[in-house]
Design an enzyme around this catalytic site. Structure first.
Site, PDB file in Angstrom:
ATOM      1  CD  GLU A 242      -1.907   2.119   1.387  1.00  0.00           C
ATOM      2  OE1 GLU A 242      -1.403   2.855   0.445  1.00  0.00           O
ATOM      3  OE2 GLU A 242      -2.444   2.463   2.683  1.00  0.00           O
ATOM      4  CB  CYS A 276      -2.327   6.343   2.109  1.00  0.00           C
ATOM      5  SG  CYS A 276      -3.536   5.167   3.494  1.00  0.00           S
TER       6      CYS A 276
HETATM    7  O1  TXE Z   1       8.462   6.254   4.261  1.00  0.00           O
HETATM    8  P1  TXE Z   1       9.314   5.163   3.790  1.00  0.00           P
HETATM    9  P2  TXE Z   1       8.798   7.487   5.041  1.00  0.00           P
HETATM   10  C1  TXE Z   1       4.881   9.048   1.781  1.00  0.00           C
HETATM   11  C2  TXE Z   1       4.795  10.253   1.875  1.00  0.00           C
HETATM   12  C3  TXE Z   1       6.192  10.469   2.571  1.00  0.00           C
HETATM   13  C4  TXE Z   1       7.257   9.521   2.095  1.00  0.00           C
HETATM   14  C5  TXE Z   1       8.298   8.894   2.829  1.00  0.00           C
HETATM   15  O2  TXE Z   1       4.925  11.170   0.996  1.00  0.00           O
HETATM   16  O3  TXE Z   1       6.561  11.814   2.341  1.00  0.00           O
HETATM   17  O4  TXE Z   1       6.253   8.366   1.687  1.00  0.00           O
HETATM   18  O5  TXE Z   1       8.101   8.405   4.314  1.00  0.00           O
HETATM   19  C6  TXE Z   1      10.765   1.011   6.180  1.00  0.00           C
HETATM   20  N1  TXE Z   1      13.226  -2.303   2.865  1.00  0.00           N
HETATM   21  N2  TXE Z   1       4.213   7.780   2.625  1.00  0.00           N
HETATM   22  O6  TXE Z   1      10.141   8.120   4.767  1.00  0.00           O
HETATM   23  O7  TXE Z   1      10.523   5.465   3.520  1.00  0.00           O
HETATM   24  C7  TXE Z   1      10.820   2.214   7.207  1.00  0.00           C
HETATM   25  O8  TXE Z   1      12.126   1.871   8.020  1.00  0.00           O
HETATM   26  C8  TXE Z   1      12.147  -2.487   3.915  1.00  0.00           C
HETATM   27  C9  TXE Z   1       2.949   7.411   2.324  1.00  0.00           C
HETATM   28  O9  TXE Z   1       8.403   7.493   6.265  1.00  0.00           O
HETATM   29  O10 TXE Z   1       8.607   4.231   2.836  1.00  0.00           O
HETATM   30  C10 TXE Z   1       9.603   2.378   7.438  1.00  0.00           C
HETATM   31  O11 TXE Z   1       9.154   1.588   8.631  1.00  0.00           O
HETATM   32  N3  TXE Z   1      11.724  -1.389   4.726  1.00  0.00           N
HETATM   33  C11 TXE Z   1       2.407   6.155   3.263  1.00  0.00           C
HETATM   34  C12 TXE Z   1       8.705   2.062   6.340  1.00  0.00           C
HETATM   35  O12 TXE Z   1       9.392   1.238   5.367  1.00  0.00           O
HETATM   36  C13 TXE Z   1      12.222  -0.301   4.449  1.00  0.00           C
HETATM   37  C14 TXE Z   1       2.648   6.681   4.817  1.00  0.00           C
HETATM   38  C15 TXE Z   1       8.223   3.301   5.552  1.00  0.00           C
HETATM   39  O13 TXE Z   1       9.179   4.095   5.193  1.00  0.00           O
HETATM   40  C16 TXE Z   1      13.169   0.024   3.622  1.00  0.00           C
HETATM   41  C17 TXE Z   1       3.799   7.471   4.889  1.00  0.00           C
HETATM   42  C18 TXE Z   1      13.700  -1.083   2.919  1.00  0.00           C
HETATM   43  N4  TXE Z   1      14.680  -0.695   1.865  1.00  0.00           N
HETATM   44  C19 TXE Z   1       4.521   8.091   4.118  1.00  0.00           C
HETATM   45  N5  TXE Z   1      13.546   1.279   3.581  1.00  0.00           N
HETATM   46  C20 TXE Z   1       1.072   5.747   2.977  1.00  0.00           C
HETATM   47  N6  TXE Z   1       1.069   4.758   2.147  1.00  0.00           N
HETATM   48  O14 TXE Z   1      -0.049   6.231   3.799  1.00  0.00           O
HETATM   49  C21 TXE Z   1      12.548   2.029   4.546  1.00  0.00           C
HETATM   50  N7  TXE Z   1      11.793   0.873   5.252  1.00  0.00           N
END
Ligand code: TXE
Length: 468
Positions: A242, A276
């Protein structure tokens, strides 16, 4: 013994851990120890060892235990909401922290009560074939910081319901909320069904490549989703992704602007825009454009923003500075392009916290970065259109498609437009509402796989045919 805020924190904090700060005040909420990849491996091994016994229990035993976990959440709801509010920033009131806690227990109960029975697919003189759903094994749950408790429940409730165990890696921005929630649930669940591992990206990366993780449930950015697809390839893991989006709302000319303004507002500004499936670009027909802008402006003026623990607030800070900077950059780009700021756009950068004011931006072009990129914060671009074919093209013009909405007093007309939109869900006269029995998921780069209801249970199962 009843759970208090202090007892919750005492259970999960470590004086030598990393400081987690309140995004409204910059004060330290608590310290949490970040775990290593070796500790993750140990957690996976424990979850693996516990899984067969959990799967061997009867359905009704599992349901009963999950119902007890929901009761435990309810009993600790107020201290959990306080911790969520301090760590995430969202206010206690409005569709925020207390609402999220209520959603957690309600979702857990609804998911526990959902059945996914086997079915006979062919039954004739020669063949008797049945399709059954077996647990997939150990589920890795990787979550974001915007609805940390709710999304954890969305990931783990179906997993446990189906007889899987789960290892949960919360976002590094909101580990306390998830640790506290799981501690409360684990006070009634058998050991090692649900194991939290607080860690940075490397821990997430290891989880998504781990040979003993059978399925990853991920909510977060598209970029990280792509990294997970790559790192899960060697083990052919099942994935539900998602990945957020950039939802369009389309207002047709036949609406009553005042009547829809409040719902439009919350469609966009729920959780201060950090959702989201929030409406992130609003297209309004020229016939009602000025009236919709005026009505939204009036609603926005009545929605107090401030520290989450103050009971009057319904909007809060951005959860982290990185997100604040994204919103600020996009609004600056809109200003530079000549778009009109109806309200907001002027954060007080000398004040504590990550507060970005409620911002409405009018007279903005469809190709402006504030429209084309996901702002994930309290700044809504309002784009004027005259032709419905154009607006459908604009709405579908991005490479993401989580949700969308159509607003009209003519339901049939709205449904015609809805059918043309490339989005996993299209709401009519509302935006972003989710329900434990209604499947939810995205198209295009918003991800794949469905959560919730029967489809959600299938997502944490492996189908097996018994033929004969
Ligand atoms: O998300 P990340 P971030 C969007 C929103 C925001 C952007 C970045 O636009 O500005 O995403 O947010 C883990 N393998 N959303 O930096 O980086 C990480 O540790 C496995 C939309 O917070 O995607 C965290 O637990 N896992 C969203 C999780 O992934 C990894 C909600 C999310 O981090 C990883 C929030 C890897 N290689 C932000 N790298 C929505 N869908 O609602 C990081 N993580």
């Amino acid at each position: 013994m009843s759970v208090t805020y202090d007892s919750l924190l005492a259970d999960i904090t470590d004086p030598d851990g990393r400081e987690i700060t309140d995004p409204a005040t910059d004060e330290v909420v608590g310290k949490v120890r970040f775990q290593s990849v070796d500790e993750l491996d140990d957690a996976v091994a424990r979850a693996r060892a516990a899984q067969p016994a959990w799967a061997a229990r009867t359905d009704s035993e599992r349901v009963e235990l999950l119902m007890k976990a929901a009761d435990a959440i309810d009993a600790a709801a107020e201290p959990l909401a306080e911790l969520l509010s301090r760590e995430q920033g969202k206010p206690l009131n409005g569709p925020n922290a207390r609402f999220e806690l209520g959603g957690c227990s309600a979702w857990l109960r609804a998911t526990a009560a959902t059945e996914l029975p086997g079915q006979t697919v062919v039954d004739d003189d020669e063949t008797h074939a049945e399709l059954h759903y077996r647990p997939v094994g150990v589920v890795g749950a990787i979550g974001p910081w915007n609805w940390p408790m709710m999304i954890t429940i969305w990931q783990i409730a179906p997993a446990l319901r189906m007889g899987n165990t789960a290892v949960v890696k919360p976002s590094e921005f909101t580990p306390l909320s998830v640790l506290a929630l799981i501690t409360v649930m684990n006070s009634v669940l058998p050991a090692d069904l649900l194991i939290p591992v607080v860690g940075d990206r490397e821990v997430g990366a290891r989880l998504s490549s781990h040979p003993d993780i059978d399925k990853v449930m991920f909510t977060g950015s598209t970029k990280t989703g792509q990294a997970i697809i790559r790192s899960s390839a060697d083990t052919v893991k099942r994935l539900t992704l998602e990945l957020g989006g950039n939802d369009a709302g389309i207002v047709l000319p036949d609406v009553d602007p005042k009547a829809i303004a409040q719902d439009l507002f919350w469609g966009a500004f729920i959780n201060t825009g950090q959702t989201c499936a929030a409406m992130k670009r609003l297209y309004v027909h020229t016939d009602v454009y000025d009236q919709v802008c005026d009505a939204l402006l009036e609603v926005a003026g009545n929605m107090p923003m401030g520290r989450g623990l103050s009971e009057e607030n319904v909007l809060g800070p951005l959860q982290n500075r990185k997100q604040f900077d994204i919103v600020a950059r996009l609004v600056e780009a809109a200003k530079e392009s000549g778009a009109k700021i109806l309200t907001g756009g002027d954060p007080d950068t000398s004040a504590a916290g990550n507060f970005y004011p409620t911002t409405l931006v009018a007279d903005i072009d469809n190709d402006n970065p504030l429209v084309a990129e996901e702002q994930f914060g309290p700044a809504l671009p309002i784009i004027r259109y005259t032709d419905v074919d154009d607006v459908v093209k604009w709405a579908n013009g991005l490479d993401v498609g989580l949700g969308a909405s159509v607003w009209s007093s003519d339901r049939d007309r709205a449904r015609e437009v809805a059918a043309r939109l490339e989005a996993g869900t299209v709401w009519i006269n509302s935006h972003g509402g989710v329900h434990p029995m209604i499947p939810f998921g995205g198209v295009k780069k918003s991800g794949y796989g469905m959560e919730f209801g029967v489809e959600g249970l299938k997502g944490v199962s492996v189908p097996q045919v018994i033929n004969g």
